[in-house]
Design a protein around this motif. Structure first.
Motif, short mmCIF file in Angstrom:
data_model
loop_
_atom_site.label_atom_id
_atom_site.label_comp_id
_atom_site.label_asym_id
_atom_site.label_seq_id
_atom_site.Cartn_x
_atom_site.Cartn_y
_atom_site.Cartn_z
N ASP A 120 44.88 43.62 39.57
CA ASP A 120 43.56 43.43 40.16
C ASP A 120 42.51 43.80 39.11
N ASP A 121 41.28 44.01 39.53
CA ASP A 121 40.20 44.24 38.57
C ASP A 121 40.31 45.58 37.84
N ASP A 122 41.23 46.45 38.27
CA ASP A 122 41.48 47.68 37.53
C ASP A 122 42.40 47.44 36.34
N TYR A 125 42.53 42.35 31.79
CA TYR A 125 42.72 40.94 32.11
C TYR A 125 43.82 40.29 31.26
N ARG A 128 46.95 40.79 33.07
CA ARG A 128 47.04 39.90 34.23
C ARG A 128 47.53 38.52 33.82
N ILE A 252 35.43 36.57 35.44
CA ILE A 252 35.89 37.95 35.28
C ILE A 252 34.91 38.74 34.41
N SER A 253 34.48 39.88 34.91
CA SER A 253 33.62 40.77 34.13
C SER A 253 34.22 42.17 34.01
N SER A 254 35.39 42.39 34.61
CA SER A 254 35.99 43.72 34.64
C SER A 254 36.62 44.11 33.32
N THR A 255 36.94 43.14 32.46
CA THR A 255 37.51 43.42 31.14
C THR A 255 36.67 42.72 30.09
N PRO A 306 38.51 37.49 40.25
CA PRO A 306 38.17 38.88 40.56
C PRO A 306 38.87 39.34 41.84
N ARG A 308 40.21 43.05 44.20
CA ARG A 308 40.37 44.48 44.44
C ARG A 308 41.53 44.67 45.39
#
Length: 316
Positions: A120-122, A125, A128, A252-255, A306, A308
């Motif tokens: 997930d976003d944690d 990427y 993933r 995606i902005s988490s990584t 994205p 969670r």
């Protein structure tokens, strides 16, 4: 049919409660399901959490620990006809995970099955996308070849008793066992309908060491596999570009790009370090084991958007 879920742990308190809650929520047709913890010296609340859920607990010292030996000891301690393995930082996605994972074994189609892994976003990427490469959206029961992964898998007890896990390998004990099972005429199956969220909370040094030890093990399992420094450079450039392009496509902005680069550097430099003996390898084998190829279908995977992971109690 009795099921034993074997979990190797070392300081897995962060995710263990969620994992055990999801195990408790499983809907199955099995006679019984037990959870066995084999702990290698946790100093957090791992053992306390496991005790509160009624797990059967056994121990292995850090001096005795190897990935294969800990599983062998955990399997010996268990009582099930099917032995299920899940990492302490993996969480089943739904209440059908256990039944779906074991069903091909119950049906006699395979003796060793493994399920899908997603992030997930944690998650980084880049990782993933590695999950998307090796754990696609469609099942293959039985599959060709001997790829397997014990972060989310199940094996028939009698098959394990006849072969056991290699206790000397630095990793990939799952692939090594699967290779021997296939050579003996047994079948391996991939079950996309048994997904888990796989959380890796690692330092960059830990990421590098993980890929290094797996490359050392892969060299023992497949001596022909070889990764050169040129391969490392090509893989880093190609994979970082592909990661960035996929992240842009999926919003995606988490990584960030920098973290993608650092992850891929740790992945491929660790792989090179563990695979430094120069041996001949076909181009096809290089593509399969090292190059960052992800199918067009995988690039459009819903799990790469994205996301969670919900709490096991969410919506109750």
């Amino acid at each position: 049919m009795r099921i034993s879920i074997v979990i190797r742990t070392l300081n897995e308190a962060k995710y263990l409660s969620d994992l055990l809650e999801m195990i408790d929520s499983q809907e199955t047709c099995f006679e019984s399901v037990e959870v066995v913890l084999i702990d290698s010296g946790s100093t957090d609340k791992t053992v306390e959490i496991a005790s509160s859920f009624g797990c059967r607990i056994t121990y292995i010292t850090r001096q005795d620990f190897s990935f294969g030996r800990s599983l062998n000891w955990g399997c010996e301690f268990s009582t099930g006809d099917i032995l299920v393995f899940i990492s302490g930082h993996c969480i089943p996605v739904d209440k059908h995970w256990l039944q779906n994972l074991c069903q091909p074994i119950v049906d006699g189609k395979v003796v060793y099955s493994y399920g899908r892994q997603i992030g997930d976003d944690d998650s980084n990427y880049s990782e993933r996308r590695i999950f998307a490469k090796y754990f696609p959206a469609h099942s293959s029961v039985p599959q060709d070849g001997f790829f397997c992964n014990n972060a989310n898998s199940a094996v028939l007890r009698t098959a394990w008793e006849q072969h056991l896990f290699d206790e000397e390998l630095t990793g990939l004990e799952d692939m090594e066992l699967a290779k021997r099972l296939v050579a003996a005429g047994s079948k391996i199956g991939y079950v996309a309908e048994a997904p888990v969220f796989h959380h890796h909370q690692e330092t960059w040094a830990s990421v590098r060491r993980r890929f290094e030890r797996e490359a050392i093990a892969l060299r023992m399992i497949m001596p022909e596999v070889h990764l050169s420094k040129i391969d490392v450079l090509q893989c880093i450039v190609r994979s970082v570009y592909a990661d960035w392009r996929s992240a842009m496509r999926n919003g995606i902005s988490s990584t960030g790009l920098g973290d993608m680069l650092r992850y891929r550097w740790c992945q491929y430099w660790g792989s090179y370090t563990g695979n430094h003996e120069h041996r001949i390898l076909s181009q096809a084998a290089k593509q399969r084991f090292f190059y960052p190829q992800v199918s067009k279908k995988a690039e459009q995977d819903e799990w790469l958007k994205p996301m969670r992971r919900p709490s096991p109690n969410e919506g109750k």
